[in-house]
Design an enzyme around this catalytic site. Sequence first.
Site, PDB file in Angstrom:
ATOM      1  CE1 TYR A  95      -3.084  -2.451   5.508  1.00  0.00           C
ATOM      2  CE2 TYR A  95      -3.132  -0.317   4.898  1.00  0.00           C
ATOM      3  CZ  TYR A  95      -3.434  -1.739   5.123  1.00  0.00           C
ATOM      4  OH  TYR A  95      -3.347  -1.898   3.558  1.00  0.00           O
ATOM      5  CE  LYS A 137       0.392  -4.655   2.769  1.00  0.00           C
ATOM      6  NZ  LYS A 137       0.006  -5.962   2.399  1.00  0.00           N
ATOM      7  CB  THR A 170      -0.697   0.483   1.402  1.00  0.00           C
ATOM      8  OG1 THR A 170      -1.644   0.998   1.055  1.00  0.00           O
ATOM      9  CG2 THR A 170      -0.171   0.025   2.535  1.00  0.00           C
ATOM     10  CG  ASP A 171      -1.301   5.304  -1.035  1.00  0.00           C
ATOM     11  OD1 ASP A 171      -1.754   4.014   0.050  1.00  0.00           O
ATOM     12  OD2 ASP A 171      -1.655   5.561  -2.064  1.00  0.00           O
ATOM     13  CD  GLU A 172      -3.435   3.485   3.948  1.00  0.00           C
ATOM     14  OE1 GLU A 172      -3.304   3.370   5.420  1.00  0.00           O
ATOM     15  OE2 GLU A 172      -4.952   3.024   3.645  1.00  0.00           O
TER      16      GLU A 172
HETATM   17  P1  NAD Z   1      -9.553  -7.972   2.057  1.00  0.00           P
HETATM   18  O1  NAD Z   1      -8.840  -7.894   3.638  1.00  0.00           O
HETATM   19  O2  NAD Z   1      -9.913  -7.359   1.704  1.00  0.00           O
HETATM   20  O3  NAD Z   1      -8.665  -9.847   1.703  1.00  0.00           O
HETATM   21  C1  NAD Z   1      -8.281  -9.968   2.748  1.00  0.00           C
HETATM   22  C2  NAD Z   1      -7.828 -11.486   2.604  1.00  0.00           C
HETATM   23  O4  NAD Z   1      -7.212 -11.778   3.045  1.00  0.00           O
HETATM   24  C3  NAD Z   1      -8.957 -12.022   2.671  1.00  0.00           C
HETATM   25  O5  NAD Z   1      -9.559 -12.769   2.002  1.00  0.00           O
HETATM   26  C4  NAD Z   1      -8.548 -12.630   4.694  1.00  0.00           C
HETATM   27  O6  NAD Z   1      -9.926 -14.358   4.401  1.00  0.00           O
HETATM   28  C5  NAD Z   1      -7.427 -13.587   3.889  1.00  0.00           C
HETATM   29  N1  NAD Z   1      -6.425 -13.423   4.896  1.00  0.00           N
HETATM   30  C6  NAD Z   1      -6.147 -12.454   6.194  1.00  0.00           C
HETATM   31  N2  NAD Z   1      -5.546 -13.157   7.023  1.00  0.00           N
HETATM   32  C7  NAD Z   1      -5.311 -14.057   6.392  1.00  0.00           C
HETATM   33  C8  NAD Z   1      -3.971 -15.194   7.202  1.00  0.00           C
HETATM   34  N3  NAD Z   1      -4.112 -15.309   8.109  1.00  0.00           N
HETATM   35  N4  NAD Z   1      -3.910 -16.369   6.288  1.00  0.00           N
HETATM   36  C9  NAD Z   1      -4.931 -16.576   4.894  1.00  0.00           C
HETATM   37  N5  NAD Z   1      -5.512 -15.300   5.030  1.00  0.00           N
HETATM   38  C10 NAD Z   1      -6.168 -14.573   5.783  1.00  0.00           C
HETATM   39  O7  NAD Z   1      -7.765  -6.348   1.659  1.00  0.00           O
HETATM   40  P2  NAD Z   1      -7.556  -6.175   0.091  1.00  0.00           P
HETATM   41  O8  NAD Z   1      -8.391  -5.107   0.409  1.00  0.00           O
HETATM   42  O9  NAD Z   1      -8.690  -7.192  -1.070  1.00  0.00           O
HETATM   43  O10 NAD Z   1      -6.383  -6.044   0.395  1.00  0.00           O
HETATM   44  C11 NAD Z   1      -5.428  -6.690  -0.429  1.00  0.00           C
HETATM   45  C12 NAD Z   1      -4.027  -6.403  -0.530  1.00  0.00           C
HETATM   46  O11 NAD Z   1      -3.789  -5.445  -0.832  1.00  0.00           O
HETATM   47  C13 NAD Z   1      -3.689  -6.547   1.263  1.00  0.00           C
HETATM   48  O12 NAD Z   1      -2.212  -7.196   1.478  1.00  0.00           O
HETATM   49  C14 NAD Z   1      -3.587  -5.226   1.197  1.00  0.00           C
HETATM   50  O13 NAD Z   1      -2.480  -4.172   1.783  1.00  0.00           O
HETATM   51  C15 NAD Z   1      -3.335  -5.012  -0.218  1.00  0.00           C
HETATM   52  N6  NAD Z   1      -3.967  -3.179  -0.111  1.00  0.00           N
HETATM   53  C16 NAD Z   1      -5.167  -2.949  -0.106  1.00  0.00           C
HETATM   54  C17 NAD Z   1      -5.932  -1.812  -0.350  1.00  0.00           C
HETATM   55  C18 NAD Z   1      -6.744  -1.485  -1.040  1.00  0.00           C
HETATM   56  O14 NAD Z   1      -7.052  -0.379  -1.047  1.00  0.00           O
HETATM   57  N7  NAD Z   1      -8.097  -1.914  -0.019  1.00  0.00           N
HETATM   58  C19 NAD Z   1      -4.777  -0.354  -1.208  1.00  0.00           C
HETATM   59  C20 NAD Z   1      -3.306  -1.808  -1.876  1.00  0.00           C
HETATM   60  C21 NAD Z   1      -2.822  -2.455  -1.014  1.00  0.00           C
HETATM   61  P1  TYD Z   2     -10.485   3.821   4.395  1.00  0.00           P
HETATM   62  O1  TYD Z   2     -11.990   2.937   3.466  1.00  0.00           O
HETATM   63  O2  TYD Z   2     -10.676   2.936   5.811  1.00  0.00           O
HETATM   64  O3  TYD Z   2      -9.094   3.528   3.910  1.00  0.00           O
HETATM   65  P2  TYD Z   2      -7.980   4.614   5.143  1.00  0.00           P
HETATM   66  O4  TYD Z   2      -8.252   4.657   5.345  1.00  0.00           O
HETATM   67  O5  TYD Z   2      -6.884   3.262   3.881  1.00  0.00           O
HETATM   68  O6  TYD Z   2      -7.832   5.380   3.169  1.00  0.00           O
HETATM   69  O7  TYD Z   2     -10.941   5.267   4.712  1.00  0.00           O
HETATM   70  C1  TYD Z   2     -10.780   5.853   3.073  1.00  0.00           C
HETATM   71  C2  TYD Z   2     -11.069   7.610   4.238  1.00  0.00           C
HETATM   72  O8  TYD Z   2     -12.825   8.145   4.534  1.00  0.00           O
HETATM   73  C3  TYD Z   2     -10.065   7.747   5.128  1.00  0.00           C
HETATM   74  O9  TYD Z   2      -9.610   9.073   5.278  1.00  0.00           O
HETATM   75  C4  TYD Z   2     -11.318   7.863   6.664  1.00  0.00           C
HETATM   76  C5  TYD Z   2     -12.083   8.072   5.744  1.00  0.00           C
HETATM   77  N1  TYD Z   2     -13.677   7.195   6.541  1.00  0.00           N
HETATM   78  C6  TYD Z   2     -14.784   8.356   6.986  1.00  0.00           C
HETATM   79  O10 TYD Z   2     -14.477   9.654   7.207  1.00  0.00           O
HETATM   80  N2  TYD Z   2     -15.544   7.718   7.885  1.00  0.00           N
HETATM   81  C7  TYD Z   2     -15.432   6.141   7.813  1.00  0.00           C
HETATM   82  O11 TYD Z   2     -16.493   5.559   7.716  1.00  0.00           O
HETATM   83  C8  TYD Z   2     -14.874   5.425   7.233  1.00  0.00           C
HETATM   84  C9  TYD Z   2     -14.645   3.670   7.481  1.00  0.00           C
HETATM   85  C10 TYD Z   2     -13.866   6.149   6.528  1.00  0.00           C
END
Ligand code: NAD
Ligand code: TYD
Length: 347
Positions: free
Chosen positions: A155, A159, A130-132
């Site tokens: 988080y 990461k 992630t970019d975070e």
């Molecule tokens: P998500 O929470 O939707 O899915 C996570 C998956 O991992 C689930 O299917 C869960 O069952 C599985 N999992 C969790 N713990 C586990 C374990 N101990 N063993 C095996 N499986 C396990 O997450 P996502 O949003 O699809 O993100 C996927 C990846 O991409 C993550 O690594 C996240 O950090 C990264 N990422 C997410 C975003 C975003 O905006 N969602 C952006 C950039 C990077």
């Molecule tokens: P989120 O979807 O949790 O992603 P991230 O924290 O990884 O960026 O949140 C996106 C933005 O929205 C973040 O600035 C937090 C805000 N947010 C709210 O204002 N209300 C909410 O209920 C949630 C879940 C997020």
Amino acid sequence: MKKILVTGGAGFIGSHVLRLFVNKYPEYHIFNLDALTYAGNLENLKDIQDAPNYTFLKADITNAEQIDELFGKHQFDRVIHLAAESHVDRSITDPMAFVKTNVMGTVNLLTAAKEHWKDINGKLFYHVSTDEVYGSLGEEGLFTETTAYDPNSPYSASKASSDHFVRSYGETYKLPYVISNCSNNYGPNHFPEKLIPLFINNIINNKSLPVYGDGNYTRDWLFVKDHAAAIDLVFHKGSNNETYNIGGFNEWKNIDLVKLLCQQMDQKLGRNEGESEKLITYVKDRPGHDLRYAIDATKLNKELGWKPSVTFEEGLSKTIDWYLENEEWLKNVTSGSYQQYYNKQYN
Ligand code: NAD
Ligand code: TYD
């Protein structure tokens, strides 16, 4: 036939990556390793579950022995690692869960790969990150691949740590790796705890829309299928031991995004203009809330020729349509422990 291990394939992004790979590469066998936590759902994959080049493995990456056994049994050639705890708010209440899965789980996978890949020719450990990890930007500037890591939430700290471990295995044990750091994703199958799917679900149910703080926080949004396409490109064309930032140059202040979402939802639900906006409620801010994320994806654009395929308005509209057409999915994932989480977080 190449054997590809995808971890976290039952989650949001993982399910899109799996679908793309299973359909596009019949010459690969794709293994989906997932523990099916609250965020993992096999319903996300029902259209590909019977594909001949797909196998589901229910396993937990925190269990080193189990992971080692699976590497021994299946002899994976390459890994795309997405399994993680992924929600910032949950990391604030339970940081250790993030250490276990994101840090220790990643190290377990790296160790298994290192032990089983005696010949590293053609092998690759792809870490999806992630970019975070870069921390928070002020009003100006963008994250590049050389921005120093400066994570603020448990988080992002977990990461960042897992990214460092991946690099350390590359340096120390010569494990071939690639890392991509992507901005906020949105799209179908997104669990309704993150901003966009939570607010879509709340608008459908006429529940309040809890905007943290003053809503003037900025995120850079990318449609999930565009992220999956970028992962495909980095996986096949990226250089070993490199990092790629993924993002669509699409910054939105939370409050502006929420207003656009409300407008689109009013139209689609046949409600009067302005009706959904009335649900906006400003609530207590998230502790340590990062002000702004914004990705400079020039390297990916220039070196690998990647571009996002949809505008934000199109992507958001497709996303809302998906949720409106998949009420059953929404009902299923918001039953059980979801209500408990929701009440604790917002009441
Ligand atoms: P998500 O929470 O939707 O899915 C996570 C998956 O991992 C689930 O299917 C869960 O069952 C599985 N999992 C969790 N713990 C586990 C374990 N101990 N063993 C095996 N499986 C396990 O997450 P996502 O949003 O699809 O993100 C996927 C990846 O991409 C993550 O690594 C996240 O950090 C990264 N990422 C997410 C975003 C975003 O905006 N969602 C952006 C950039 C990077
Ligand atoms: P989120 O979807 O949790 O992603 P991230 O924290 O990884 O960026 O949140 C996106 C933005 O929205 C973040 O600035 C937090 C805000 N947010 C709210 O204002 N209300 C909410 O209920 C949630 C879940 C997020």
